[in-house]
Design an enzyme around this catalytic site. Structure first.
Site, PDB file in Angstrom:
ATOM      1  CB  CYS A 103       0.279  16.021  -7.723  1.00  0.00           C
ATOM      2  SG  CYS A 103      -1.338  16.620  -8.263  1.00  0.00           S
ATOM      3  CB  CYS A 148      -0.321  16.158 -12.532  1.00  0.00           C
ATOM      4  SG  CYS A 148       0.859  16.890 -11.372  1.00  0.00           S
ATOM      5  CG  HIS A 191      -1.965  -1.132   1.133  1.00  0.00           C
ATOM      6  ND1 HIS A 191      -2.711  -1.546   2.205  1.00  0.00           N
ATOM      7  CD2 HIS A 191      -2.329  -1.936   0.087  1.00  0.00           C
ATOM      8  CE1 HIS A 191      -3.492  -2.554   1.830  1.00  0.00           C
ATOM      9  NE2 HIS A 191      -3.264  -2.819   0.562  1.00  0.00           N
ATOM     10  CB  CYS A 201      -1.457  20.005 -12.185  1.00  0.00           C
ATOM     11  SG  CYS A 201      -2.025  19.331 -10.610  1.00  0.00           S
ATOM     12  CB  CYS A 246       0.199  19.871  -7.463  1.00  0.00           C
ATOM     13  SG  CYS A 246       1.370  19.323  -8.706  1.00  0.00           S
TER      14      CYS A 246
HETATM   15  P1  OAD Z   1      -6.783  -4.101  10.433  1.00  0.00           P
HETATM   16  O1  OAD Z   1      -6.964  -3.054  11.452  1.00  0.00           O
HETATM   17  O2  OAD Z   1      -7.899  -4.372   9.505  1.00  0.00           O
HETATM   18  O3  OAD Z   1      -6.462  -5.484  11.153  1.00  0.00           O
HETATM   19  C1  OAD Z   1      -5.499  -5.565  12.154  1.00  0.00           C
HETATM   20  C2  OAD Z   1      -5.550  -6.967  12.756  1.00  0.00           C
HETATM   21  O4  OAD Z   1      -4.471  -7.093  13.652  1.00  0.00           O
HETATM   22  C3  OAD Z   1      -6.820  -7.244  13.557  1.00  0.00           C
HETATM   23  O5  OAD Z   1      -7.234  -8.569  13.315  1.00  0.00           O
HETATM   24  C4  OAD Z   1      -6.376  -7.066  15.002  1.00  0.00           C
HETATM   25  O6  OAD Z   1      -7.081  -7.845  15.927  1.00  0.00           O
HETATM   26  C5  OAD Z   1      -4.950  -7.532  14.918  1.00  0.00           C
HETATM   27  N1  OAD Z   1      -4.074  -6.933  15.923  1.00  0.00           N
HETATM   28  C6  OAD Z   1      -4.063  -5.679  16.410  1.00  0.00           C
HETATM   29  N2  OAD Z   1      -3.032  -5.506  17.249  1.00  0.00           N
HETATM   30  C7  OAD Z   1      -2.370  -6.671  17.286  1.00  0.00           C
HETATM   31  C8  OAD Z   1      -1.211  -7.123  17.960  1.00  0.00           C
HETATM   32  N3  OAD Z   1      -0.513  -6.346  18.768  1.00  0.00           N
HETATM   33  N4  OAD Z   1      -0.829  -8.388  17.738  1.00  0.00           N
HETATM   34  C9  OAD Z   1      -1.513  -9.215  16.921  1.00  0.00           C
HETATM   35  N5  OAD Z   1      -2.613  -8.850  16.267  1.00  0.00           N
HETATM   36  C10 OAD Z   1      -3.032  -7.597  16.431  1.00  0.00           C
HETATM   37  O7  OAD Z   1      -5.444  -3.762   9.658  1.00  0.00           O
HETATM   38  P2  OAD Z   1      -4.954  -4.369   8.277  1.00  0.00           P
HETATM   39  O8  OAD Z   1      -5.402  -5.759   8.099  1.00  0.00           O
HETATM   40  O9  OAD Z   1      -3.509  -4.083   8.172  1.00  0.00           O
HETATM   41  O10 OAD Z   1      -5.401   0.216   3.856  1.00  0.00           O
HETATM   42  O11 OAD Z   1      -5.734  -3.436   7.258  1.00  0.00           O
HETATM   43  C11 OAD Z   1      -5.516  -3.615   5.880  1.00  0.00           C
HETATM   44  C12 OAD Z   1      -5.670  -2.312   5.177  1.00  0.00           C
HETATM   45  O12 OAD Z   1      -6.923  -1.728   5.492  1.00  0.00           O
HETATM   46  C13 OAD Z   1      -4.661  -1.262   5.585  1.00  0.00           C
HETATM   47  O13 OAD Z   1      -3.451  -1.362   4.903  1.00  0.00           O
HETATM   48  C14 OAD Z   1      -5.367   0.013   5.267  1.00  0.00           C
HETATM   49  C15 OAD Z   1      -6.726  -0.348   5.810  1.00  0.00           C
HETATM   50  O14 OAD Z   1      -7.783   0.379   5.392  1.00  0.00           O
HETATM   51  C16 OAD Z   1      -5.412   1.486   3.388  1.00  0.00           C
HETATM   52  O15 OAD Z   1      -5.383   2.452   4.104  1.00  0.00           O
HETATM   53  C17 OAD Z   1      -5.472   1.608   1.941  1.00  0.00           C
END
Ligand code: OAD
Length: 453
Positions: free
Chosen positions: A257, A260, A249, A299, A296
């Site tokens: 920007c 652009c 990600h 642009c 930006c």
């Molecule tokens: P999430 O917040 O969806 O999931 C985090 C997971 O880690 C959950 O299952 C928690 O229970 C677990 N968790 C939290 N703290 C922990 C710890 N100390 N040890 C073990 N487990 C733990 O985060 P992601 O799966 O990374 O994208 O989210 C994926 C994507 O969604 C992100 O990259 C972001 C988000 O929207 C964008 O912003 C584009």
């Protein structure tokens, strides 16, 4: 609706970042989080798999090829190359053929996992990480009760009534590419503290990051770390070569920007964020009352932002270029701290060979919708708990604790990780365990006193 389905089907999964559960509502911004979407699907009268099949059935081969060609062109990737990858991914994965697992018996505890990692039968290890990996450093995750989405106050954002309503219903919409181009302030206000924290290097790599580093330096078996995190904390682990990390990600180390795509200086962008974007956390007294989005210089549009991947935009090319070869012949996939809700990063779970062992290190089980099955005892193992605790246990079984000890003296760990490690080393010394030499040398080691995390 069908457009949303098409955006989440396996083809566009490879192109656009989406929550893996499709939205069921007529209005595409009516969707909320994964669970509610699932509820919505059931109300629509059916099981998700049937719906998906139906939706895919509606798309004929010509449409699929056209979509694939568009996706490939958008990424600057040749269609031939994508087809070649698809062919390789299918290699040897015939569902009828018997599965030959790389382990003699499926590990039933972390000691068994450690033995498998150290055995000659385990040659290639792939890691998929998410926000949970950085929680101990002080960065909240997204979907936990105290995560970004649950705590985001839509009312505090500079947005129209309907934009706020959409964010209230689905907080991930604050990180949506289309919304950003309409109004950049919800993203910049939501991320202000994180942008500035990254710039100030406020956070330290956790024990979970150190596990990845040691896996590479001690075994040489790390194929790649695919991380969904944009905090760049793995960069602090200097033993992990840059090419071993794919930040699916993006990362927070540059600005561009959103319109652009002109690059911009990250320090200058951060200064603008500090002086021109209001602080919705209420922690920074010097922040302005009213936000003005940075423009930006190329642009002229107010579309400057960190070069991170937003929802409904494409993943970096490096993901597509590597994922096919990387999943091939993997013996162990380790999934750390992710809800596995977001595609296509979560596709690693089903892309690795059917024979690969899959270790999930997380607070709760996830990924059943992707095929993870912790009950059948065939190849999936759940390491339950905080990833730093679980991976510290694993590293102890691997005999790697001596390598971690200098991190205490150098104050390179977040406080909670330093305390955890210190306690473990003291305990081992007390029990005269197999880390006795480490414990001896840590007699005077105190946990770090930094106040991060
Ligand atoms: P999430 O917040 O969806 O999931 C985090 C997971 O880690 C959950 O299952 C928690 O229970 C677990 N968790 C939290 N703290 C922990 C710890 N100390 N040890 C073990 N487990 C733990 O985060 P992601 O799966 O990374 O994208 O989210 C994926 C994507 O969604 C992100 O990259 C972001 C988000 O929207 C964008 O912003 C584009």
């Amino acid at each position: 609706n069908s457009q949303i389905w098409m955006e989440v089907n396996p083809l566009t999964d490879d192109n656009q970042i989406m929550e893996s559960e499709p939205a069921a509502a007529d209005d595409e911004f009516d969707s909320v989080d994964g669970d509610e979407k699932e509820d919505g699907k059931e109300e629509d009268g059916g099981d998700g798999d049937d719906q998906e099949e139906e939706a895919l059935d509606e798309v004929d081969d010509a449409d699929l090829m056209a979509m694939l060609a568009r996706a490939a062109m958008a990424q600057g990737i040749s269609l031939d190359w994508i087809m070649e990858q698809a062919r390789h991914e299918g290699d040897g994965d015939d569902s009828e053929s018997p599965v030959e697992y790389p382990f003699e018996t499926m590990p039933t505890d972390l000691e068994g996992v450690a033995q498998f990692i150290q055995s000659d039968r385990c040659k290639r290890v792939l890691i998929l990480a998410g926000a949970g990996m950085s929680v101990a450093s002080g960065i909240p995750d997204f979907r936990s009760a105290d995560g970004l989405y649950a705590t985001l106050q839509a009312n505090s954002l500079t947005a129209t009534t309907s934009q706020r309503e959409a964010i209230r219903e689905d907080p991930s919409f604050a990180l949506d590419e289309h919304l950003f181009l309409e109004n950049p302030l919800p993203l910049l206000e939501t991320k202000r503290d994180f942008i500035l924290g990254t710039y100030e290097q406020r956070w330290k790599a956790t024990l979970a990051h150190r596990f990845v580093e040691l896996l590479h330096s001690k075994t040489g078996k790390l194929v790649r770390l695919y991380t969904q995190n944009i905090d760049g904390l793995e960069d602090q682990c200097t033993q992990i070569p840059e090419e071993k990390v794919i930040p699916v990600h993006g990362t927070m180390d540059r600005a561009e920007c959103g319109r652009c795509k002109q690059r911009s200086s990250f320090p200058q962008f951060c200064q603008k964020v500090r002086s021109d974007i209001k602080d919705i956390t209420g922690k920074d007294d010097s922040a302005p009352e009213v936000s003005v989005p940075p423009r930006c210089s190329n642009c002229g549009y107010p579309a400057l932002r960190p070069a991170i991947v937003l929802f409904r935009s494409s993943l970096p090319k490096v993901f597509f270029e590597n994922v096919g070869p990387d999943v091939k012949d993997v013996d162990l996939l380790i999934v750390i701290g992710t809800s596995l809700k977001v595609a296509p990063a979560n596709s690693l779970v089903w892309r690795v060979p059917k024979s690969a062992m899959r270790l999930l290190v997380n607070r709760e089980t996830v990924g059943e919708h992707l095929g993870l099955d912790f009950d059948d005892g065939k190849r999936d193992f759940f390491g339950a708990g905080n990833c730093d605790d679980v991976l510290l246990d694993l590293m102890e079984h691997l005999g790697w604790l001596p390598e971690l000890e200098p991190l205490l003296a150098d104050q390179k760990l977040p406080q909670s990780c330093a305390d955890l490690l210190h306690e473990r080393l003291v305990k081992l010394k007390g029990s005269g365990g197999n880390e006795a030499s480490t414990a001896d040398s840590t007699e005077d080691t105190e946990p770090t006193t930094s106040s991060d995390g």
